[in-house]
Design a protein around this motif. Structure first.
Motif, PDB file in Angstrom:
ATOM      1  N   ALA A  67       0.618  -1.114   0.159  1.00  0.00           N
ATOM      2  CA  ALA A  67      -0.023   0.001   0.101  1.00  0.00           C
ATOM      3  C   ALA A  67       0.901   1.242   0.123  1.00  0.00           C
ATOM      4  O   ALA A  67       0.603   2.231  -0.518  1.00  0.00           O
ATOM      5  CB  ALA A  67      -0.942  -0.002   1.319  1.00  0.00           C
ATOM      6  N   THR A  68       2.169   1.205   0.615  1.00  0.00           N
ATOM      7  CA  THR A  68       2.852   2.431   0.754  1.00  0.00           C
ATOM      8  C   THR A  68       3.405   2.736  -0.848  1.00  0.00           C
ATOM      9  O   THR A  68       3.315   3.859  -1.168  1.00  0.00           O
ATOM     10  CB  THR A  68       4.047   2.072   1.639  1.00  0.00           C
ATOM     11  N   ALA A  69       3.695   1.701  -1.319  1.00  0.00           N
ATOM     12  CA  ALA A  69       4.454   1.822  -2.686  1.00  0.00           C
ATOM     13  C   ALA A  69       3.216   2.404  -3.678  1.00  0.00           C
ATOM     14  O   ALA A  69       3.315   3.196  -4.494  1.00  0.00           O
ATOM     15  CB  ALA A  69       5.002   0.492  -3.251  1.00  0.00           C
ATOM     16  N   GLY A  70       1.908   1.881  -3.568  1.00  0.00           N
ATOM     17  CA  GLY A  70       0.856   2.476  -4.337  1.00  0.00           C
ATOM     18  C   GLY A  70       0.589   3.873  -3.922  1.00  0.00           C
ATOM     19  O   GLY A  70       0.318   4.546  -4.916  1.00  0.00           O
ATOM     20  N   ILE A  71       0.616   4.205  -2.548  1.00  0.00           N
ATOM     21  CA  ILE A  71       0.435   5.758  -2.192  1.00  0.00           C
ATOM     22  C   ILE A  71       1.395   6.304  -2.931  1.00  0.00           C
ATOM     23  O   ILE A  71       1.403   7.546  -3.303  1.00  0.00           O
ATOM     24  CB  ILE A  71       0.318   5.697  -0.742  1.00  0.00           C
ATOM     25  N   ALA A  72       2.692   5.861  -2.745  1.00  0.00           N
ATOM     26  CA  ALA A  72       3.808   6.891  -3.167  1.00  0.00           C
ATOM     27  C   ALA A  72       3.833   7.174  -4.579  1.00  0.00           C
ATOM     28  O   ALA A  72       3.822   8.242  -5.122  1.00  0.00           O
ATOM     29  CB  ALA A  72       5.267   6.040  -2.902  1.00  0.00           C
ATOM     30  N   PHE A  73       3.455   6.019  -5.349  1.00  0.00           N
ATOM     31  CA  PHE A  73       3.116   6.235  -6.852  1.00  0.00           C
ATOM     32  C   PHE A  73       2.352   7.100  -7.123  1.00  0.00           C
ATOM     33  O   PHE A  73       2.526   8.212  -8.075  1.00  0.00           O
ATOM     34  CB  PHE A  73       2.784   4.659  -7.402  1.00  0.00           C
ATOM     35  N   GLY A  74       0.979   7.165  -6.388  1.00  0.00           N
ATOM     36  CA  GLY A  74      -0.076   8.004  -6.786  1.00  0.00           C
ATOM     37  C   GLY A  74       0.207   9.201  -6.620  1.00  0.00           C
ATOM     38  O   GLY A  74      -0.123  10.326  -7.366  1.00  0.00           O
ATOM     39  N   CYS A  75       0.671   9.478  -5.343  1.00  0.00           N
ATOM     40  CA  CYS A  75       1.312  10.924  -5.039  1.00  0.00           C
ATOM     41  C   CYS A  75       2.247  11.634  -6.128  1.00  0.00           C
ATOM     42  O   CYS A  75       2.098  12.715  -6.379  1.00  0.00           O
ATOM     43  CB  CYS A  75       1.606  10.919  -3.513  1.00  0.00           C
ATOM     44  N   ALA A  76       3.368  10.597  -6.096  1.00  0.00           N
ATOM     45  CA  ALA A  76       4.273  11.342  -6.925  1.00  0.00           C
ATOM     46  C   ALA A  76       3.822  11.435  -8.524  1.00  0.00           C
ATOM     47  O   ALA A  76       4.318  12.495  -9.121  1.00  0.00           O
ATOM     48  CB  ALA A  76       5.499  10.313  -7.132  1.00  0.00           C
ATOM     49  N   LEU A  77       2.953  10.698  -8.896  1.00  0.00           N
ATOM     50  CA  LEU A  77       2.576  10.607 -10.207  1.00  0.00           C
ATOM     51  C   LEU A  77       1.557  12.001 -10.253  1.00  0.00           C
ATOM     52  O   LEU A  77       1.915  12.869 -11.499  1.00  0.00           O
ATOM     53  CB  LEU A  77       1.605   9.432 -10.697  1.00  0.00           C
ATOM     54  N   PHE A  78       0.845  12.344  -9.404  1.00  0.00           N
ATOM     55  CA  PHE A  78       0.077  13.556  -9.335  1.00  0.00           C
ATOM     56  C   PHE A  78       0.825  14.666  -9.390  1.00  0.00           C
ATOM     57  O   PHE A  78       0.818  15.596 -10.113  1.00  0.00           O
ATOM     58  CB  PHE A  78      -0.968  13.521  -8.248  1.00  0.00           C
ATOM     59  N   ALA A  79       1.787  14.475  -8.327  1.00  0.00           N
ATOM     60  CA  ALA A  79       2.691  15.934  -8.300  1.00  0.00           C
ATOM     61  C   ALA A  79       3.528  16.065  -9.668  1.00  0.00           C
ATOM     62  O   ALA A  79       3.942  17.023  -9.823  1.00  0.00           O
ATOM     63  CB  ALA A  79       3.786  15.686  -6.948  1.00  0.00           C
ATOM     64  N   SER A  80       4.057  15.207 -10.139  1.00  0.00           N
ATOM     65  CA  SER A  80       4.874  15.151 -11.294  1.00  0.00           C
ATOM     66  C   SER A  80       4.090  15.859 -12.604  1.00  0.00           C
ATOM     67  O   SER A  80       4.612  16.857 -12.904  1.00  0.00           O
ATOM     68  CB  SER A  80       5.302  13.775 -11.667  1.00  0.00           C
ATOM     69  N   PHE A  81       2.738  15.332 -12.682  1.00  0.00           N
ATOM     70  CA  PHE A  81       1.842  15.964 -13.656  1.00  0.00           C
ATOM     71  C   PHE A  81       1.483  17.486 -13.576  1.00  0.00           C
ATOM     72  O   PHE A  81       1.383  18.197 -14.380  1.00  0.00           O
ATOM     73  CB  PHE A  81       0.780  15.178 -14.125  1.00  0.00           C
ATOM     74  N   ALA A  82       1.220  17.671 -12.151  1.00  0.00           N
ATOM     75  CA  ALA A  82       0.862  19.001 -11.759  1.00  0.00           C
ATOM     76  C   ALA A  82       1.775  20.029 -11.832  1.00  0.00           C
ATOM     77  O   ALA A  82       1.926  20.995 -12.359  1.00  0.00           O
ATOM     78  CB  ALA A  82       0.423  18.663 -10.252  1.00  0.00           C
ATOM     79  N   GLY A  83       3.200  19.458 -11.560  1.00  0.00           N
ATOM     80  CA  GLY A  83       4.289  20.493 -11.728  1.00  0.00           C
ATOM     81  C   GLY A  83       4.672  20.910 -13.209  1.00  0.00           C
ATOM     82  O   GLY A  83       5.012  21.835 -13.356  1.00  0.00           O
ATOM     83  N   LEU A  84       4.423  19.836 -13.886  1.00  0.00           N
ATOM     84  CA  LEU A  84       4.837  19.821 -15.457  1.00  0.00           C
ATOM     85  C   LEU A  84       3.569  20.878 -15.806  1.00  0.00           C
ATOM     86  O   LEU A  84       3.924  21.789 -16.531  1.00  0.00           O
ATOM     87  CB  LEU A  84       4.520  18.406 -16.132  1.00  0.00           C
TER      88      LEU A  84
END
Length: 185
Positions: free
Chosen positions: A50-67
């Motif tokens: 679950a930790t990897a899934g949450i890290a994936f989702g948060c990082a994915l969102f932050a990555s696209f939002a920053g772009l």
């Protein structure tokens, strides 16, 4: 407007100016690329917890939002190329640190990516594209043509007119050339 409202408006103006500054956009773009490396690393681990899934989702969102945020200031093609290039380089560096095979060829390839991203940054903003033209208060027209109402534009109708029409016929308002040779009468 009271003193407190003027101070708040001034702060919003300064924050707004910072949000539109190129250094701030570049910093956000680098952070977005780092988030890309985080989500790629989490994805590479198989998302088994679950930790990897949450890290994936948060990082994915932050990555696209920053772009998306950086694209407000940096042209889309440049921002996307920098984001993917830096993200790939950071992901590969993370992989090397994690024990992936390390060879001269792989390091050289990543160095080429980093140099290419630096080249994009150094050459970005040369010449005004449609986004820069609009930001400067001008009107952008497609394919380098003049905006409506631009009289001095090289592609305007006035610039394309010539004194003669095709096949030797006279242009409107010009004298017709003698088609039969000199007068002998």
């Amino acid at each position: 407007m009271g003193r407190r409202e003027r101070a708040a408006a001034g702060a919003r103006g300064r924050i707004g100016a910072l949000a539109r500054s190129r250094p701030a956009a570049l910093a956000v773009l680098v952070l977005a690329a780092a988030c890309e490396a985080v989500w790629a690393h989490a994805l590479g681990g198989g998302l088994r917890s679950a930790t990897a899934g949450i890290a994936f989702g948060c990082a994915l969102f932050a990555s696209f939002a920053g772009l998306a945020w950086a694209m407000r200031t940096i042209p889309m093609g440049t921002a996307y190329a920098m984001w993917t290039g830096l993200g790939a380089a950071l992901t590969a560096a993370w992989g090397f640190a994690d024990g992936e095979p390390f060879s001269f060829g792989r390091v050289a390839g990543i160095a080429v990516i980093v140099v290419a991203v630096a080249g994009l940054q150094l050459t970005a903003g040369r010449g005004a594209g449609p986004r820069e033209t609009r930001a400067a208060g001008g009107r952008a027209a497609p394919h380098g043509d003049a905006a409506p109402g631009d009289d001095a534009a090289p592609h305007s109708d006035a610039a394309l007119r010539s004194d003669t029409a095709p096949h030797g016929a006279a242009a409107p308002g010009a004298e017709a050339p003698d088609q039969h040779g000199p007068d002998t009468a």
